[in-house]
Design an enzyme around this catalytic site. Structure first.
Site, PDB file in Angstrom:
ATOM      1  N   GLU A  90       0.810  -1.231   0.000  1.00 53.82           N
ATOM      2  CA  GLU A  90       0.000   0.000   0.000  1.00 53.82           C
ATOM      3  C   GLU A  90       0.841   1.278   0.000  1.00 53.82           C
ATOM      4  O   GLU A  90       0.677   2.142   0.856  1.00 53.82           O
ATOM      5  CB  GLU A  90      -0.966  -0.021   1.198  1.00 53.82           C
ATOM      6  CG  GLU A  90      -1.875  -1.237   1.168  1.00 53.82           C
ATOM      7  CD  GLU A  90      -2.758  -1.369   2.414  1.00 53.82           C
ATOM      8  OE1 GLU A  90      -2.736  -0.480   3.270  1.00 53.82           O
ATOM      9  OE2 GLU A  90      -3.479  -2.385   2.508  1.00 53.82           O
ATOM     10  N   ASN A  93       2.109  -5.223  -3.194  1.00 54.68           N
ATOM     11  CA  ASN A  93       0.703  -5.528  -2.891  1.00 54.68           C
ATOM     12  C   ASN A  93      -0.056  -4.237  -2.586  1.00 54.68           C
ATOM     13  O   ASN A  93       0.430  -3.398  -1.833  1.00 54.68           O
ATOM     14  CB  ASN A  93       0.694  -6.445  -1.642  1.00 54.68           C
ATOM     15  CG  ASN A  93      -0.657  -7.058  -1.340  1.00 54.68           C
ATOM     16  OD1 ASN A  93      -1.290  -7.624  -2.231  1.00 54.68           O
ATOM     17  ND2 ASN A  93      -1.111  -6.960  -0.095  1.00 54.68           N
ATOM     18  N   HIS A 121     -10.306  -6.021  -2.246  1.00 57.34           N
ATOM     19  CA  HIS A 121     -11.367  -5.782  -1.246  1.00 57.34           C
ATOM     20  C   HIS A 121     -12.492  -5.076  -1.998  1.00 57.34           C
ATOM     21  O   HIS A 121     -12.445  -3.865  -2.206  1.00 57.34           O
ATOM     22  CB  HIS A 121     -10.837  -4.912  -0.101  1.00 57.34           C
ATOM     23  CG  HIS A 121      -9.823  -5.611   0.740  1.00 57.34           C
ATOM     24  ND1 HIS A 121     -10.151  -6.708   1.517  1.00 57.34           N
ATOM     25  CD2 HIS A 121      -8.493  -5.396   0.927  1.00 57.34           C
ATOM     26  CE1 HIS A 121      -9.048  -7.124   2.146  1.00 57.34           C
ATOM     27  NE2 HIS A 121      -8.044  -6.357   1.797  1.00 57.34           N
ATOM     28  N   GLU A 137      -6.248 -10.611  -1.288  1.00 56.50           N
ATOM     29  CA  GLU A 137      -7.051 -10.368  -0.081  1.00 56.50           C
ATOM     30  C   GLU A 137      -8.532 -10.307  -0.438  1.00 56.50           C
ATOM     31  O   GLU A 137      -9.294  -9.493   0.110  1.00 56.50           O
ATOM     32  CB  GLU A 137      -6.601  -9.064   0.608  1.00 56.50           C
ATOM     33  CG  GLU A 137      -5.121  -9.054   0.936  1.00 56.50           C
ATOM     34  CD  GLU A 137      -4.664  -7.826   1.728  1.00 56.50           C
ATOM     35  OE1 GLU A 137      -5.515  -7.091   2.274  1.00 56.50           O
ATOM     36  OE2 GLU A 137      -3.435  -7.611   1.810  1.00 56.50           O
ATOM     37  N   ASP A 161     -12.283 -10.164  -0.829  1.00 59.34           N
ATOM     38  CA  ASP A 161     -13.577 -10.267  -0.151  1.00 59.34           C
ATOM     39  C   ASP A 161     -14.530  -9.309  -0.846  1.00 59.34           C
ATOM     40  O   ASP A 161     -14.105  -8.376  -1.521  1.00 59.34           O
ATOM     41  CB  ASP A 161     -13.492 -10.054   1.375  1.00 59.34           C
ATOM     42  CG  ASP A 161     -12.755  -8.815   1.815  1.00 59.34           C
ATOM     43  OD1 ASP A 161     -12.638  -7.864   1.012  1.00 59.34           O
ATOM     44  OD2 ASP A 161     -12.296  -8.786   2.976  1.00 59.34           O
TER      45      ASP A 161
HETATM   46  O1  G3I Z   1      -4.994  -8.188  19.066  1.00 56.75           O
HETATM   47  C1  G3I Z   1      -5.658  -7.031  19.580  1.00 56.75           C
HETATM   48  C2  G3I Z   1      -6.447  -7.378  20.820  1.00 56.75           C
HETATM   49  O2  G3I Z   1      -5.553  -7.793  21.820  1.00 56.75           O
HETATM   50  C3  G3I Z   1      -7.259  -6.148  21.248  1.00 56.75           C
HETATM   51  O3  G3I Z   1      -8.075  -6.492  22.315  1.00 56.75           O
HETATM   52  C4  G3I Z   1      -8.129  -5.663  20.100  1.00 56.75           C
HETATM   53  C5  G3I Z   1      -8.892  -4.379  20.446  1.00 56.75           C
HETATM   54  O4  G3I Z   1      -9.108  -3.569  19.335  1.00 56.75           O
HETATM   55  O5  G3I Z   1      -7.292  -5.368  19.002  1.00 56.75           O
HETATM   56  C6  G3I Z   1      -6.598  -6.505  18.523  1.00 56.75           C
HETATM   57  O6  G3I Z   1      -5.828  -6.138  17.427  1.00 56.75           O
HETATM   58  C7  G3I Z   1      -6.521  -5.898  16.209  1.00 56.75           C
HETATM   59  C8  G3I Z   1      -5.982  -6.852  15.169  1.00 56.75           C
HETATM   60  O7  G3I Z   1      -6.578  -6.583  13.928  1.00 56.75           O
HETATM   61  C9  G3I Z   1      -6.242  -8.322  15.513  1.00 56.75           C
HETATM   62  O8  G3I Z   1      -7.609  -8.573  15.530  1.00 56.75           O
HETATM   63  C10 G3I Z   1      -6.286  -4.464  15.792  1.00 56.75           C
HETATM   64  O9  G3I Z   1      -6.939  -3.600  16.712  1.00 56.75           O
HETATM   65  C11 G3I Z   1      -6.844  -4.259  14.400  1.00 56.75           C
HETATM   66  O10 G3I Z   1      -6.470  -2.958  13.948  1.00 56.75           O
HETATM   67  C12 G3I Z   1      -6.282  -5.283  13.452  1.00 56.75           C
HETATM   68  O11 G3I Z   1      -6.893  -5.102  12.212  1.00 56.75           O
HETATM   69  C13 G3I Z   1      -6.231  -5.686  11.102  1.00 56.75           C
HETATM   70  C14 G3I Z   1      -5.945  -4.622  10.076  1.00 56.75           C
HETATM   71  O12 G3I Z   1      -5.366  -5.207   8.919  1.00 56.75           O
HETATM   72  C15 G3I Z   1      -5.007  -3.559  10.597  1.00 56.75           C
HETATM   73  O13 G3I Z   1      -4.783  -2.582   9.654  1.00 56.75           O
HETATM   74  C16 G3I Z   1      -7.134  -6.752  10.537  1.00 56.75           C
HETATM   75  O14 G3I Z   1      -7.264  -7.841  11.444  1.00 56.75           O
HETATM   76  C17 G3I Z   1      -6.549  -7.262   9.205  1.00 56.75           C
HETATM   77  O15 G3I Z   1      -7.495  -8.085   8.570  1.00 56.75           O
HETATM   78  C18 G3I Z   1      -6.241  -6.092   8.291  1.00 56.75           C
HETATM   79  O16 G3I Z   1      -5.650  -6.576   7.120  1.00 56.75           O
HETATM   80  C19 G3I Z   1      -5.335  -5.632   6.096  1.00 56.75           C
HETATM   81  C20 G3I Z   1      -4.108  -6.143   5.372  1.00 56.75           C
HETATM   82  O17 G3I Z   1      -3.066  -6.397   6.277  1.00 56.75           O
HETATM   83  C21 G3I Z   1      -3.649  -5.150   4.313  1.00 56.75           C
HETATM   84  N1  G3I Z   1      -4.731  -4.823   3.419  1.00 56.75           N
HETATM   85  C22 G3I Z   1      -5.980  -4.401   4.049  1.00 56.75           C
HETATM   86  C23 G3I Z   1      -6.437  -5.438   5.068  1.00 56.75           C
HETATM   87  C24 G3I Z   1      -7.782  -5.047   5.665  1.00 56.75           C
HETATM   88  O18 G3I Z   1      -7.691  -3.851   6.396  1.00 56.75           O
END
Ligand code: G3I
Length: 456
Positions: A157, A199, A235, A263, A265
């Site tokens: 990105e 990517n 996405h 990715e 969806d």
């Molecule tokens: O692990 C913590 C947990 O301990 C806490 O209680 C909770 C509270 O918010 O947060 C948890 O972490 C989260 C993590 O996902 C695991 O679930 C983060 O807040 C959250 O920001 C994070 O989001 C991820 C996101 O990237 C971050 O930018 C998503 O799971 C993940 O699917 C997403 O993936 C991205 C790709 O890497 C790049 N392209 C876009 C895609 C979708 O946004």
């Protein structure tokens, strides 16, 4: 002698012809995404999170359907190097071991990204220092996994939507345009066997951003910067698959790189209904078909296994249902469409949720009190009518059903199998039937039963 031989050979040929004529048809179409993709020389993967691997339906769906695993968050910088030069690969190692044991390829995601970047990196303002920190991070992480990673999303990105200009990030500000190629060189040095990808999202069709990526890849190929592939995140939004997705993939492939859908969806406003699910199925069919039409589109990966854990509702409240399996791991119409587009077909095993013409089901708790609750399961037919249905519920610890209405239960330990009553067995395409029940739950355990359903 010669005549005898001719006669024998003639009889043999006749026998052979008869055998060919009565030979059974070629073996049945592949019944899972990974088998169907493999038959087309492709890989079909999913993002997975270590935190959910203990849920048996999660791991078994992953293992059954997918042959590439992308750790959803576990290889990102904030996890792997949370403080300078202190590396942590625990969760990622577990996912890698699981994938290896299952014979799945592994996609590394991601080495350099402006997001999920620990604060200490954002605070660096010297070019030489940030370049050396970035190279050190790549050499340590890609070195740690060297030999195990099929593809690395090296840089993620780096371009802006709309203009196609470089995205503002600490890497862009402090190092300048050259940070991307430096990252690719460092990755190649650390793991010479992984294919190295750029990517991004919103580069699925042709637009200013995908033009910018195209120009960068063209430049890298001309100058010998090591790049092997471009990842289109995909996405997507319901009904909005770019009509020029195939053309966009083909122009990138023509530069001499592979193209991956990384990715995928397709989100919708929730709740889902039969018509939205049918549109989504058609959208998935279009994406898979576009990839198959481009010989260098070799990998398709969905961003999650089940709608239950998708990132979409957290980021876009009111939207979701973007993946191939619903909250209860039922196959959605999109699953069937993707499988068919890959040349596969559901084998129709009895009781297999989501078989053609089959049903999906959803649980809701309708009331709760100190030592019990009422639940309801709604069974919905897919794109064709069904003559009957079955729902199988696994109850939580100590939970006992004391009454059930609009269904016919039979109980075996904690597993309750529910068949219809006479008047709600037959469901027209897209139609639903619900049954309700009362659960006695000493200690107040109101955990949702896990529910799967099938037809008949
Ligand atoms: O692990 C913590 C947990 O301990 C806490 O209680 C909770 C509270 O918010 O947060 C948890 O972490 C989260 C993590 O996902 C695991 O679930 C983060 O807040 C959250 O920001 C994070 O989001 C991820 C996101 O990237 C971050 O930018 C998503 O799971 C993940 O699917 C997403 O993936 C991205 C790709 O890497 C790049 N392209 C876009 C895609 C979708 O946004």
């Amino acid at each position: 002698m010669r005549r005898v031989l001719t006669a024998v050979l003639g009889a043999g040929a006749l026998l052979l012809a008869m055998l060919v004529a009565v030979a059974p048809p070629a073996s049945a179409a592949p019944g899972t995404l990974k088998e169907a993709a493999a038959a087309k020389g492709r890989v079909f993967g999913a993002a997975a999170a270590q935190g959910h691997m203990g849920e048996s339906a999660y791991a078994s769906t992953l293992d059954r359907e997918f042959n590439q695993l992308t750790p959803e968050n576990e290889m990102k910088w904030d996890t792997t190097e949370p403080s300078r030069n202190s590396f942590n690969y625990g969760a990622a190692d577990q996912l890698v071991s699981h994938a290896q044991a299952q014979g799945m390829k592994i996609r590394g995601h991601t080495l350099v990204w402006h997001s999920q970047l620990p604060g200490w990196v954002g605070g660096i303002s010297s070019r030489d220092e940030l370049l050396s920190v970035m190279r050190n991070h790549i050499s340590n992480e890609a070195g740690h996994f060297a030999g195990k990673i099929a593809y690395w999303d090296v840089v993620n990105e780096a371009f802006q939507d709309g203009s196609g200009a470089r995205r503002d990030s600490v890497f862009q500000r402090v190092i300048g345009d050259g940070y991307i190629e430096e990252a690719f060189r460092a990755a190649r040095a650390a793991d010479p066997t992984a294919k190295l990808c750029y990517n991004d999202y919103n580069i699925d069709g042709q637009n200013a951003k995908s033009n910018a990526v195209y120009t960068m890849v063209q430049d890298f190929k001309r100058r010998g910067v090591p790049i092997d592939c471009v990842g289109l995140q995909a996405h997507l939004i319901l009904g909005n698959v770019p009509s020029d997705m195939q053309a966009n993939m083909q122009r990138l492939a023509n530069l001499g790189v592979d193209v991956h859908i990384t990715e995928l969806d397709i989100r919708m406003n929730t709740p889902a209904d039969g018509s939205k699910l049918a549109t989504q199925a058609n959208d998935y069919r279009k994406v898979v078909s576009a990839c198959l039409a481009v010989s260098r589109c070799t990998v398709m990966t969905v961003w999650g296994i089940t709608d239950k854990y998708s990132w979409v509702p957290d980021t876009f409240p009111g939207e979701g249902a973007a993946l191939l399996f619903d909250d209860n791991y039922n196959k959605k119409p999109a699953y069937t469409a993707a499988l068919e587009a890959l040349g596969g077909g559901d084998p129709g095993d009895p009781g297999d949720p989501g078989d053609p013409g089959a049903v999906t089901c959803a649980y809701t708790r309708t009331a709760q009190w100190s030592n019990g609750f009422n639940g309801q399961v709604t069974v919905t037919a897919g794109s064709s009518a069904v003559g009957s249905w079955t729902a199988v519920m696994t109850m939580g610890s100590g939970q006992q059903i004391t009454a059930l209405w609009n269904g016919t239960p039979s109980t075996n330990g904690s597993v309750v199998t529910v068949k219809p009553v006479s008047w709600n067995a037959r469901l027209a395409a897209g139609a639903s039937a619900s049954f309700g029940f009362t659960v006695n739950a000493p200690g107040g355990n109101a955990t949702a039963p896990s529910v799967t359903c099938g037809s008949p």
